[in-house]
Design a protein around this motif. Structure first.
Motif, PDB file in Angstrom:
ATOM      1  N   VAL A  26     -79.743  34.395  98.439  1.00 45.15           N
ATOM      2  CA  VAL A  26     -80.885  33.488  98.356  1.00 45.15           C
ATOM      3  C   VAL A  26     -80.355  32.316  99.355  1.00 45.15           C
ATOM      4  O   VAL A  26     -79.253  31.762  99.376  1.00 45.15           O
ATOM      5  CB  VAL A  26     -80.903  32.942  96.927  1.00 45.15           C
ATOM      6  CG1 VAL A  26     -82.173  31.530  96.994  1.00 45.15           C
ATOM      7  CG2 VAL A  26     -81.479  33.546  95.850  1.00 45.15           C
ATOM      8  N   GLN A  27     -81.275  32.169 100.457  1.00 48.97           N
ATOM      9  CA  GLN A  27     -80.878  31.450 101.463  1.00 48.97           C
ATOM     10  C   GLN A  27     -81.486  29.777 101.115  1.00 48.97           C
ATOM     11  O   GLN A  27     -80.765  28.744 101.604  1.00 48.97           O
ATOM     12  CB  GLN A  27     -81.636  31.564 102.921  1.00 48.97           C
ATOM     13  CG  GLN A  27     -81.016  32.892 103.034  1.00 48.97           C
ATOM     14  CD  GLN A  27     -79.660  33.240 104.035  1.00 48.97           C
ATOM     15  OE1 GLN A  27     -79.268  32.019 104.402  1.00 48.97           O
ATOM     16  NE2 GLN A  27     -79.188  34.058 103.862  1.00 48.97           N
ATOM     17  N   LYS A  28     -82.540  29.627 100.297  1.00 45.70           N
ATOM     18  CA  LYS A  28     -83.129  28.448 100.285  1.00 45.70           C
ATOM     19  C   LYS A  28     -83.863  28.375  98.959  1.00 45.70           C
ATOM     20  O   LYS A  28     -84.455  29.382  98.748  1.00 45.70           O
ATOM     21  CB  LYS A  28     -84.327  28.564 101.466  1.00 45.70           C
ATOM     22  CG  LYS A  28     -84.878  27.101 101.958  1.00 45.70           C
ATOM     23  CD  LYS A  28     -85.872  27.267 103.067  1.00 45.70           C
ATOM     24  CE  LYS A  28     -85.293  27.279 104.458  1.00 45.70           C
ATOM     25  NZ  LYS A  28     -86.317  27.442 105.382  1.00 45.70           N
ATOM     26  N   VAL A  29     -83.908  27.095  98.310  1.00 46.58           N
ATOM     27  CA  VAL A  29     -84.877  27.014  97.003  1.00 46.58           C
ATOM     28  C   VAL A  29     -85.764  25.846  97.597  1.00 46.58           C
ATOM     29  O   VAL A  29     -85.153  24.723  98.047  1.00 46.58           O
ATOM     30  CB  VAL A  29     -83.869  27.127  95.891  1.00 46.58           C
ATOM     31  CG1 VAL A  29     -82.980  25.803  96.007  1.00 46.58           C
ATOM     32  CG2 VAL A  29     -84.815  26.662  94.720  1.00 46.58           C
ATOM     33  N   GLU A  58     -73.121  29.590  97.940  1.00 47.28           N
ATOM     34  CA  GLU A  58     -72.919  28.890  99.139  1.00 47.28           C
ATOM     35  C   GLU A  58     -73.054  30.123 100.482  1.00 47.28           C
ATOM     36  O   GLU A  58     -72.723  31.112 100.325  1.00 47.28           O
ATOM     37  CB  GLU A  58     -71.658  28.380  99.358  1.00 47.28           C
ATOM     38  CG  GLU A  58     -71.726  27.363 100.477  1.00 47.28           C
ATOM     39  CD  GLU A  58     -70.149  26.815 100.515  1.00 47.28           C
ATOM     40  OE1 GLU A  58     -69.056  27.118  99.910  1.00 47.28           O
ATOM     41  OE2 GLU A  58     -70.046  25.437 101.214  1.00 47.28           O
ATOM     42  N   PRO A  59     -73.910  29.850 101.250  1.00 46.00           N
ATOM     43  CA  PRO A  59     -74.873  28.854 101.724  1.00 46.00           C
ATOM     44  C   PRO A  59     -76.256  28.918 101.142  1.00 46.00           C
ATOM     45  O   PRO A  59     -76.835  29.958 101.044  1.00 46.00           O
ATOM     46  CB  PRO A  59     -74.998  28.835 103.410  1.00 46.00           C
ATOM     47  CG  PRO A  59     -74.979  30.172 103.611  1.00 46.00           C
ATOM     48  CD  PRO A  59     -74.195  30.985 102.290  1.00 46.00           C
ATOM     49  N   LEU A  60     -76.552  27.513 100.625  1.00 47.32           N
ATOM     50  CA  LEU A  60     -77.905  27.454 100.105  1.00 47.32           C
ATOM     51  C   LEU A  60     -78.471  26.354 100.540  1.00 47.32           C
ATOM     52  O   LEU A  60     -77.938  25.020 100.314  1.00 47.32           O
ATOM     53  CB  LEU A  60     -77.660  27.800  98.482  1.00 47.32           C
ATOM     54  CG  LEU A  60     -79.017  27.526  97.700  1.00 47.32           C
ATOM     55  CD1 LEU A  60     -80.169  28.718  98.072  1.00 47.32           C
ATOM     56  CD2 LEU A  60     -78.634  27.462  96.403  1.00 47.32           C
ATOM     57  N   THR A  61     -79.836  26.104 100.780  1.00 50.33           N
ATOM     58  CA  THR A  61     -80.571  25.035 101.297  1.00 50.33           C
ATOM     59  C   THR A  61     -81.456  24.687 100.417  1.00 50.33           C
ATOM     60  O   THR A  61     -82.151  25.323  99.610  1.00 50.33           O
ATOM     61  CB  THR A  61     -81.201  25.377 102.701  1.00 50.33           C
ATOM     62  OG1 THR A  61     -80.219  25.649 103.600  1.00 50.33           O
ATOM     63  CG2 THR A  61     -82.025  23.921 103.129  1.00 50.33           C
ATOM     64  N   LEU A  62     -81.632  23.367 100.084  1.00 48.85           N
ATOM     65  CA  LEU A  62     -82.550  22.760  99.018  1.00 48.85           C
ATOM     66  C   LEU A  62     -83.738  21.908 100.161  1.00 48.85           C
ATOM     67  O   LEU A  62     -83.345  21.265 100.825  1.00 48.85           O
ATOM     68  CB  LEU A  62     -81.959  21.719  98.398  1.00 48.85           C
ATOM     69  CG  LEU A  62     -82.991  21.099  97.389  1.00 48.85           C
ATOM     70  CD1 LEU A  62     -83.350  21.916  96.019  1.00 48.85           C
ATOM     71  CD2 LEU A  62     -82.218  20.002  96.522  1.00 48.85           C
ATOM     72  N   VAL A  63     -84.926  22.599  99.857  1.00 49.18           N
ATOM     73  CA  VAL A  63     -86.053  21.925 100.509  1.00 49.18           C
ATOM     74  C   VAL A  63     -87.044  20.987  99.258  1.00 49.18           C
ATOM     75  O   VAL A  63     -87.028  21.577  98.259  1.00 49.18           O
ATOM     76  CB  VAL A  63     -86.887  23.182 100.838  1.00 49.18           C
ATOM     77  CG1 VAL A  63     -88.295  22.301 101.781  1.00 49.18           C
ATOM     78  CG2 VAL A  63     -86.342  23.869 102.022  1.00 49.18           C
ATOM     79  N   ILE A  64     -87.065  19.950  99.443  1.00 53.50           N
ATOM     80  CA  ILE A  64     -87.685  19.072  98.668  1.00 53.50           C
ATOM     81  C   ILE A  64     -89.036  18.564  99.233  1.00 53.50           C
ATOM     82  O   ILE A  64     -89.132  17.722 100.376  1.00 53.50           O
ATOM     83  CB  ILE A  64     -86.805  17.675  98.235  1.00 53.50           C
ATOM     84  CG1 ILE A  64     -85.555  18.113  97.813  1.00 53.50           C
ATOM     85  CG2 ILE A  64     -87.536  16.669  97.457  1.00 53.50           C
ATOM     86  CD1 ILE A  64     -84.558  16.965  97.445  1.00 53.50           C
ATOM     87  N   LEU A  78     -88.401  30.542  96.728  1.00 53.80           N
ATOM     88  CA  LEU A  78     -87.018  30.911  97.090  1.00 53.80           C
ATOM     89  C   LEU A  78     -87.197  31.776  98.499  1.00 53.80           C
ATOM     90  O   LEU A  78     -88.172  32.229  98.554  1.00 53.80           O
ATOM     91  CB  LEU A  78     -86.296  31.960  96.056  1.00 53.80           C
ATOM     92  CG  LEU A  78     -85.870  31.521  94.732  1.00 53.80           C
ATOM     93  CD1 LEU A  78     -85.230  32.674  94.145  1.00 53.80           C
ATOM     94  CD2 LEU A  78     -84.742  30.345  94.853  1.00 53.80           C
ATOM     95  N   GLU A  79     -86.252  31.708  99.280  1.00 58.08           N
ATOM     96  CA  GLU A  79     -86.227  32.528 100.246  1.00 58.08           C
ATOM     97  C   GLU A  79     -84.860  33.130 100.204  1.00 58.08           C
ATOM     98  O   GLU A  79     -83.804  32.811  99.912  1.00 58.08           O
ATOM     99  CB  GLU A  79     -86.362  31.725 101.610  1.00 58.08           C
ATOM    100  CG  GLU A  79     -87.600  31.190 101.852  1.00 58.08           C
ATOM    101  CD  GLU A  79     -87.771  30.774 103.391  1.00 58.08           C
ATOM    102  OE1 GLU A  79     -89.121  30.403 103.477  1.00 58.08           O
ATOM    103  OE2 GLU A  79     -86.840  30.672 104.168  1.00 58.08           O
TER     104      GLU A  79
END
Lengths: 89, 222
Positions: A26-29, A58-64, A78-79
């Motif tokens: 999972v790269q992004k949530v 890790e690595p995992l990006t949070l998009v808000i 999720l991506e």
């Protein structure tokens, strides 16, 4: 300061979903926060980064996605980098 | 890269636990109230006066949350009703799992009114459903009248505001009308009672509200 618990809940959801992609990562949530949710976006981000650091996520990006109106505190998407799919190509 | 929609609440796990608790409370005909306030607004004193006013035959139980110490449970246990302290070791709110654990071993069939005293905090408890029928926000006259505007979420989500420490009004520059106006600006339907746990003024109004809630256990659901 319940942002640490909130960040923990986000990671719990990521871990649950990640089990469906044993070969992927999972790269992004992405989450949505409403102005009336009583949650500070920057504090969530800080706690999130602390929890992710040195973990298997890790690595995992949070998009808000912060919206002035509303009480939302939702997981949006999720991506996933699907390792199996990548291996096939 | 594959994008997967999630579209659920971040606290969906807590919501699931809360729904389970709400179903158990309904099954046993329990009115559960979640008392929230800033530290020191008088939640424990209000509960003391409440328990002291009730006949020993009333089927009441209290769960009280704090970060540390059993002090509140000790204060409340004197009245002979079942009281349990939840010390969560640092968390700024109670959540559904803590309530589930707190209820372990209690015979729910013997409880009609469950009062939960949340951790003193006006922010975080507003995000966590505990399966309660209603939240009650306690505010005291030593605080600012604009508290409902500063912490709108909890006032918006509470069915009742208890304006406490009325006995201190002569000593503090507090405008009751302004405070109540602010609460109604955030939540027009909020009900309000004014109390003093020292002089006992207004406690009858609070107890009458509790009794109404107990007699209309379904109607109080929000």
């Amino acid at each position: 300061m319940h942002e640490m618990s909130i960040a923990g809940s986000i990671l719990e959801a990521v871990r649950t979903e990640a089990r469906r992609f044993p070969a992927g990562h999972v790269q992004k949530v992405a989450i949505r926060i409403g102005g009336r949710a009583g949650v500070d976006p920057e504090a969530v981000r800080f706690c999130f980064d602390v929890l992710v650091q040195d973990s298997e996520l890790e690595p995992l990006t949070l998009v808000i996605d912060f919206r002035e109106q509303g009480e939302d505190l939702d997981l949006a998407y999720l991506e996933v980098e699907d390792g199996a799919a990548a291996a096939r190509t | 890269m594959e994008r997967l929609p999630l579209e659920r609440k971040v606290l969906s796990e807590n919501d699931r636990l809360a729904a389970g608790l709400r179903a158990r409370f309904a099954e046993h005909g329990i009115l559960c109230l979640n008392l929230v306030s800033a530290p020191g607004s008088g939640k424990t004193s209000l509960l003391e006066r409440t328990l002291e006013s009730l006949a020993p035959t009333e089927r009441v139980a209290v769960l009280t949350g704090d970060i540390q110490t059993e002090n509140d449970a000790k204060r409340l246990a004197r009245y002979g009703f079942p009281v349990r302290q939840i010390t969560n070791g640092g968390t700024c709110h109670l959540d559904g799992r803590m309530i589930e654990r707190g209820l372990e071993g209690w015979d729910l069939a013997a409880i009609e009114l469950l009062l939960i005293e949340n951790v003193g905090n006006l922010v975080c408890p507003s995000s966590y459903d505990l399966g309660e029928a209603a939240k009650v926000v306690v505010m005291s006259v030593t605080e600012g009248e604009d508290k409902p505007l500063k912490y709108p979420s909890i006032f918006f989500k509470s069915k009742l505001m208890v304006l406490n420490k009325l006995d201190l009004l002569p000593y503090v520059p507090f405008d009751v009308a302004a405070a109540e106006h602010n609460a109604r600006q955030v939540h027009p339907e909020i009900e309000i009672v004014r109390t003093s746990c020292q002089t006992r003024v207004g406690l009858e109004d609070w107890l009458a509200w509790l009794r109404r809630g107990m007699s209309q256990r379904v109607a109080v659901q929000v």
